[in-house]
Scaffold this active site. Sequence first.
Site, PDB file in Angstrom:
ATOM      1  N   HIS A  69       0.809  -1.223   0.000  1.00 36.55           N
ATOM      2  CA  HIS A  69       0.000   0.000   0.000  1.00 36.55           C
ATOM      3  C   HIS A  69       0.842   1.273   0.000  1.00 36.55           C
ATOM      4  O   HIS A  69       0.286   2.349   0.261  1.00 36.55           O
ATOM      5  CB  HIS A  69      -0.920   0.035   1.229  1.00 36.55           C
ATOM      6  CG  HIS A  69      -2.087  -0.880   1.145  1.00 36.55           C
ATOM      7  ND1 HIS A  69      -3.246  -0.576   0.474  1.00 36.55           N
ATOM      8  CD2 HIS A  69      -2.278  -2.126   1.653  1.00 36.55           C
ATOM      9  CE1 HIS A  69      -4.104  -1.570   0.582  1.00 36.55           C
ATOM     10  NE2 HIS A  69      -3.543  -2.516   1.293  1.00 36.55           N
ATOM     11  N   LYS A 114      -8.216  13.976   4.733  1.00 31.24           N
ATOM     12  CA  LYS A 114      -7.391  12.773   4.689  1.00 31.24           C
ATOM     13  C   LYS A 114      -6.288  12.932   5.733  1.00 31.24           C
ATOM     14  O   LYS A 114      -6.152  13.994   6.348  1.00 31.24           O
ATOM     15  CB  LYS A 114      -6.782  12.560   3.298  1.00 31.24           C
ATOM     16  CG  LYS A 114      -6.018  13.768   2.761  1.00 31.24           C
ATOM     17  CD  LYS A 114      -5.510  13.521   1.346  1.00 31.24           C
ATOM     18  CE  LYS A 114      -6.634  13.601   0.323  1.00 31.24           C
ATOM     19  NZ  LYS A 114      -6.794  12.387  -0.451  1.00 31.24           N
ATOM     20  N   ARG A 115      -5.536  11.872   5.948  1.00 34.03           N
ATOM     21  CA  ARG A 115      -4.429  11.952   6.899  1.00 34.03           C
ATOM     22  C   ARG A 115      -3.504  13.119   6.531  1.00 34.03           C
ATOM     23  O   ARG A 115      -3.217  13.346   5.356  1.00 34.03           O
ATOM     24  CB  ARG A 115      -3.661  10.618   6.861  1.00 34.03           C
ATOM     25  CG  ARG A 115      -2.498  10.495   7.807  1.00 34.03           C
ATOM     26  CD  ARG A 115      -2.094   9.034   7.929  1.00 34.03           C
ATOM     27  NE  ARG A 115      -1.926   8.401   6.619  1.00 34.03           N
ATOM     28  CZ  ARG A 115      -0.758   8.297   5.990  1.00 34.03           C
ATOM     29  NH1 ARG A 115       0.336   8.789   6.530  1.00 34.03           N
ATOM     30  NH2 ARG A 115      -0.676   7.693   4.814  1.00 34.03           N
ATOM     31  N   LYS A 133       0.701  14.393   0.827  1.00 29.59           N
ATOM     32  CA  LYS A 133      -0.686  14.647   0.431  1.00 29.59           C
ATOM     33  C   LYS A 133      -0.926  16.130   0.158  1.00 29.59           C
ATOM     34  O   LYS A 133      -1.941  16.508  -0.405  1.00 29.59           O
ATOM     35  CB  LYS A 133      -1.644  14.116   1.498  1.00 29.59           C
ATOM     36  CG  LYS A 133      -1.587  12.588   1.624  1.00 29.59           C
ATOM     37  CD  LYS A 133      -2.525  12.072   2.693  1.00 29.59           C
ATOM     38  CE  LYS A 133      -2.417  10.569   2.879  1.00 29.59           C
ATOM     39  NZ  LYS A 133      -3.014   9.806   1.767  1.00 29.59           N
ATOM     40  N   THR A 182      -8.698   6.389  -1.534  1.00 28.07           N
ATOM     41  CA  THR A 182     -10.083   5.913  -1.612  1.00 28.07           C
ATOM     42  C   THR A 182     -11.065   7.051  -1.360  1.00 28.07           C
ATOM     43  O   THR A 182     -12.211   6.985  -1.800  1.00 28.07           O
ATOM     44  CB  THR A 182     -10.339   4.781  -0.597  1.00 28.07           C
ATOM     45  OG1 THR A 182      -9.949   5.201   0.719  1.00 28.07           O
ATOM     46  CG2 THR A 182      -9.584   3.528  -0.987  1.00 28.07           C
ATOM     47  N   LYS A 211     -14.921   8.006  -3.063  1.00 23.28           N
ATOM     48  CA  LYS A 211     -16.148   8.347  -2.339  1.00 23.28           C
ATOM     49  C   LYS A 211     -16.712   9.670  -2.829  1.00 23.28           C
ATOM     50  O   LYS A 211     -17.925   9.810  -3.014  1.00 23.28           O
ATOM     51  CB  LYS A 211     -15.862   8.401  -0.836  1.00 23.28           C
ATOM     52  CG  LYS A 211     -15.412   7.076  -0.240  1.00 23.28           C
ATOM     53  CD  LYS A 211     -14.744   7.246   1.105  1.00 23.28           C
ATOM     54  CE  LYS A 211     -14.052   5.968   1.529  1.00 23.28           C
ATOM     55  NZ  LYS A 211     -13.168   6.134   2.700  1.00 23.28           N
TER      56      LYS A 211
END
Length: 835
Positions: free
Chosen positions: A377, A568-569, A574, A676, A680
């Site tokens: 991952h 998100k984290r 990111k 993910t 969504k």
Amino acid sequence: MSPYLDMTHSQPNENLFDLPPLALTAEGLALDFKRYYASTLGRDRDCRSTYYPYRALSLVMRDRLMERWKRTRQAQEEADCKRTHYLSLEFLMGRALCNAMFNLGVTESAASGLHQLGLHLEELAASEPDAGLGNGGLGRLAACFLDSCATLQLPVKGYGLRYEYGMFRQTLDNGFQVEGPDHWLRDGNPWELERPEYTQRIQFGGRVDFHQDDTGRLMAHWVDTRDVLAVPFDTPVPGYQNDTINTLRLWKAAATDEFNLGEFNAGSYPESVAAKNEAEHITMVLYPNDASENGKELRLRQQYLLASASLKDVLREWCRQHGRDFSRFAEKNCFQLNDTHPAISVAELMRLLMDEHRLEWNQAWAITTATMAYTNHTLLPEALERWPVRMFQALLPRHLQIIYEINARFLSEVASRWPGDMARQGRMSLIEEGYEPQIRMAFLAIVGSFSVNGVAELHSRLLSEGLFRDFYELWPHKFNNKTNGVTPRRWLAMCNPGLRDLLNETIGPDWVRDLGQLARVTPLADDPAFRERFRAIKHANKEALAQLVARDCQVEFDPAALFDVQVKRIHEYKRQLLNLLHVIYLYNRIKHGDTADWTPRCVLIGGKAAPGYAMAKLIIKLINNVARVVNGDKATAGLLRLAFIPDYRVSVMEVIAPGTDLSEQISTAGKEASGTGNMKFMMNGAVTIGTLDGANIEIRDQAGADNFFLFGLTAEAVEARRHRYDPQAIIQAHRELAEVMSLLESGHFNQFEPGLFDPIIQAIRSPQDPWMTAADFPPYIQAQAAAAAAYRDPEHWTRMAILNTAHSGRFSSDRTIGEYNRDIWMLPAVKPQPR
């Protein structure tokens, strides 16, 4: 004497288990609810808490799950079918009540029955705590996968850890993240079923002795160990309206004895309970901060407890049904390792088969390599776990011996394929040599598995071309791709009832099981009446999100504005920082009066930073400081708002996803494995702004380039530019970025905290910035301008949103699990016998 001994003088007959089916009508549910509320829980008319009605309703639903759960287990056992055991240190299940009712098909009946009693289902459901047994995407993916396995009626059991405290509860103090305990089990968990009769004994420490058995074979004995018990708690995982209930088994660590009675009698009370406390700490908290040596050791203990307890559980069940004959074990079992965390399972299965079940090495290795499958991952090398050899020697001495033997045999195979290539052997060795030799757990997983998969097409390609290139060249047949997906039940049908009802009315309800049917909505993107209804549903969802932001952030969002969301984290790759720089850019435009053709925008950012990740926590602080300045400036009224939502979790995302217009998926290309959240948002009609990273590439392919706002360097361009990256030149060449940096460096957002954000400023300006934030800023603001212009045309924007929903079918976890099953697991669908 154990209370779980087999019965000898009595054996219950089938009449004990022959119960009438439980009612699913409003009246039947209400009757059972009253019995639980009044008799089991002992409540009366004076009770004003919503918790007890929630608890009573949960028990009513658990009963309905239980009767189907037992029939599912019986059907799978009678079929004697192949099974998959999904090992993951994270399962971010979220709330269970509404999910259970939806999958049982009784949501309306339950709401009606409660209404007759003067109760509201929404209030009861909100009383349930999130089961926060995960950090983010990895754990939520595992939950989606279990949902799909049950819906597809595949015999798959999840194995994880029952953390006493889940992912920490995040609060803000002057903009700083503060971590608090998430004691989600404080009031118990009505959804779990303790199974103490299946408790496993787990060994740590000690030493290994060898002696010959009566056949002359040299046998290893792991002795003088400090043992811990792993007690299983089972949670039902319902499939969608198909009577199948699979199982998630979570292990709780417990001491073998309550305390040392001799020490207690001698007056040494703390020492007498030390073993109990040490044992229970293993599953006390999700992913301890492993910055310290003790933290690293605890994390390894967690991983081994999961692997050993789960494998022993599977072997126990095998021996119960088949005795000690393992000739068909590989034919009937598969272990899916969800990331590197359960990689120790390779060595543990070898130990169990050889030392406890007396198989020869070659027999045990053939079984191990035919049953283990590994999902990677991450593309970040630092995220691939390594454990010091000395730590293994102290905690898992027998496994260290087995790993060294695996490595010796493996390197012999490498040498045979590439004679004399010592550099390659060094790169591929399971042991990374150096001052502190380390065990490379990802390499152990690859060597011990028959399948290695990435989770998006780009990710899988970069694994085979980069991170695991040597292994791909040796075993190309092992490597494959399984693009992630999310369950459409929770992430569209449940969380967005308005859109669900519109889809049901338009194309029928079968899309909930077959998300590809959403493609039938495509022509309706050009239907003005459908667009109007779609837009009205989105507006209502935005009103609900605005209420959430007002409650949790004390910031007012206007539902007419563009809702621009990144949740998100919190991690540098990111690039929440890039998003924030754009907010500062917009703020700077407003302050200079540059508001012609302006699109009002509400920016929402949320996520948790790892407790030991200083830079991520500083970014949270900067977001909150910028929000305070922007929201407090009268010039921004009606034009720009920024909020950071604290304690981001599954139940919050269930409100955020339906209410989002623009989905921020802006990671540095080549860093995000899949994502993910992007899926969504897409399902719920958000348009993505993003880089060609992870599953963004496939989302853009499905939605169409005209319905995706693309910007930024590609993964290949990032690597090509890395050695000649000059952010100072980029800043000087772009007036907008220079002005943003000037505002940051002037201390405008930290006037009373001088120098606080210098590490962030230095990171942006550094030629060694691996995230290349400055390089992607100019194309990012261009893409944002295009998004703003598109939003000003409601008909055009709604058409884009509809097409994103219509083309999201590929991103159902049902499709993903179908591919896992077709290519890796090869399980039959098993249907329970009808009542």
